[in-house]
Design an enzyme around this catalytic site. Structure first.
Site, PDB file in Angstrom:
ATOM      1  N   HIS A 274     -19.821   0.944 -14.302  1.00 56.59           N
ATOM      2  CA  HIS A 274     -19.647   1.638 -15.584  1.00 56.59           C
ATOM      3  C   HIS A 274     -20.568   1.105 -16.673  1.00 56.59           C
ATOM      4  CE1 HIS A 274     -15.805   2.631 -13.508  1.00 56.59           C
ATOM      5  NE2 HIS A 274     -16.238   3.815 -13.885  1.00 56.59           N
TER       6      HIS A 274
ATOM      7  N   TYR B 112     -14.862  12.002  -5.173  1.00 56.29           N
ATOM      8  CA  TYR B 112     -13.822  11.411  -6.021  1.00 56.29           C
ATOM      9  C   TYR B 112     -13.106  12.499  -6.825  1.00 56.29           C
ATOM     10  CZ  TYR B 112     -11.986   9.216 -10.229  1.00 56.29           C
ATOM     11  OH  TYR B 112     -11.194   8.864 -11.286  1.00 56.29           O
TER      12      TYR B 112
ATOM     13  N   ALA C 227      -2.788   4.499  -8.461  1.00 58.19           N
ATOM     14  CA  ALA C 227      -3.245   3.834  -7.233  1.00 58.19           C
ATOM     15  C   ALA C 227      -4.210   4.718  -6.452  1.00 58.19           C
ATOM     16  CB  ALA C 227      -2.038   3.476  -6.372  1.00 58.19           C
TER      17      ALA C 227
ATOM     18  N   ASP D 129       0.848  -1.192   0.000  1.00 64.35           N
ATOM     19  CA  ASP D 129       0.000   0.000   0.000  1.00 64.35           C
ATOM     20  C   ASP D 129       0.887   1.246   0.000  1.00 64.35           C
ATOM     21  OD1 ASP D 129      -1.775   2.114   0.938  1.00 64.35           O
ATOM     22  OD2 ASP D 129      -3.158   0.479   1.434  1.00 64.35           O
TER      23      ASP D 129
END
Ligand code: UDP
Length: 330
Positions: A189, A141, A74, A51
């Site tokens: 999507h 986002y 990422a 991570d």
């Protein structure tokens, strides 16, 4: 060149790693596999699972590998989830990038190409959208991606890091080999959801709103093939390698299609009647998003190869019909 692809097991990251390797570049992939898939990692890439919020992990990668440039995919990328769980997006997208930049500065790695989004604009003032247009995201986002762009800017001012931010419109399609494609869980999507109907995974596709001010009342989007996006990342790395200044580019086809037109194209490609049902609008969806990509074309020399919507959907269908459940590893 040795390129570190962060998020190289995800949809756009894996396609970029494939293109880099096809061109003979040396590729290192870092992915937490939280949303990425091991099967999407190119067998010739050196892979580190971890991570980017983990400073000692990312330091170790920079110590073991001699990295010329970083391509950063990422991040969490689901608009709906970002509205329900905004702090997850701040944590992963912003805190992750902060740790990454600290480590890059410490290791004197000064070039990064970054996966941004049309969601940084929010409701556009006009279409096609230019890079200089107002940025006023309508979801968490897009807000975190815009903040990441600003983080690169201020890191450049203080530490000389050079960056290219690529604002994608609607990424779609799959690699020509059929080896990798689009797989999200949950899938949100449009094109993969449409293709679930001929794959027998869903009864009908839901159309979110048919009362927009567009030619058939459904939303207009600019669909761009993932391989063309991957090429733009490579051109952006080369652009930075030549010593050019930091920059921001839109990546889209410049052509808009309505949701109904996309469904119709999918019917032609698959030969399936694909049932569609009208549903209420999805919160936060702008009516029309179309990119002006002139800047990427003139400055980077980018030339998208996939210009036909049916060909693009055909490449997606080639992947989905052979992988109706996506990747097998989870
Ligand atoms: N859309 C739809 N039905 C679906 C999924 C998406 O009508 O099941 C519409 C959505 O409202 C938007 C367009 O398709 O206008 C593209 O949505 P997607 O989530 O693929 O990408 P976005 O434009 O949100 O990034």
């Amino acid at each position: 060149m040795t390129i570190l692809v962060l998020g190289g097991a995800g949809y756009i990251g894996s396609h970029t790693a494939y293109e880099l390797i096809e061109r003979g570049e040396d590729v290192v992939i870092v992915d937490s596999l939280e949303t990425g898939y091991l099967e999407a990692v190119h067998p010739k890439a050196r892979f580190y699972q971890g991570d980017i919020r983990d400073r000692s992990f990312i330091d170790r990668v920079f110590e073991q590998e001699k990295i010329d440039a970083v391509i950063h995919f990422a991040a969490n990328s689901l608009v709906g989830e970002s509205m329900v769980n905004p702090l997850k997006y701040y944590d992963n997208n912003l805190c992750g990038t902060k740790v990454l930049l600290e480590s890059m500065v410490a290791h004197k790695i000064d070039k990064i190409v970054f996966s941004s989004t049309a969601a940084t604009y929010g409701e556009p003032e006009r279409v096609p959208i230019l890079e200089t247009d107002r940025t006023c995201p309508t979801n968490t986002y897009g807000e975190t991606k815009l903040s990441m762009e600003k983080m690169f800017h201020w890191t450049e001012v203080a530490h000389g890091l050079k960056y290219v931010s690529l604002r994608y419109f609607n990424a779609c399609g799959a690699h020509k080999s059929g080896a990798i494609g689009e797989a999200h869980n949950p899938e949100t999507h449009l094109i993969p959801l449409i293709l679930q109907v001929p794959n027998g995974k869903r009864e009908a596709i839901s159309i979110y709103g048919d009362d927009y001010d567009t030619k058939d009342g459904t939303c207009v989007r600019d669909y761009i093939h993932v391989t063309d996006l991957a090429q733009a990342h490579i051109l952006a790395v080369e652009y930075l390698m030549k010593g050019n200044e930091s920059n921001i580019f839109n990546l889209g086809s410049g052509v808009g299609f309505t949701v109904m037109e996309v469904i119709e194209a999918a019917r032609k490609v698959t030969g399936h009647p694909i049932k569609a049902e009208i549903h209420p609008r999805r919160a936060g969806d702008p009516a029309k998003l179309i990119a002006s990509s002139e800047k990427a074309k003139t400055t980077l020399g980018w030339k998208p190869e996939y210009t036909d919507l049916e060909v693009i959907i055909g490449s997606a269908w080639n992947w989905h019909k052979n992988h109706p459940n996506g990747y097998q590893s989870k």
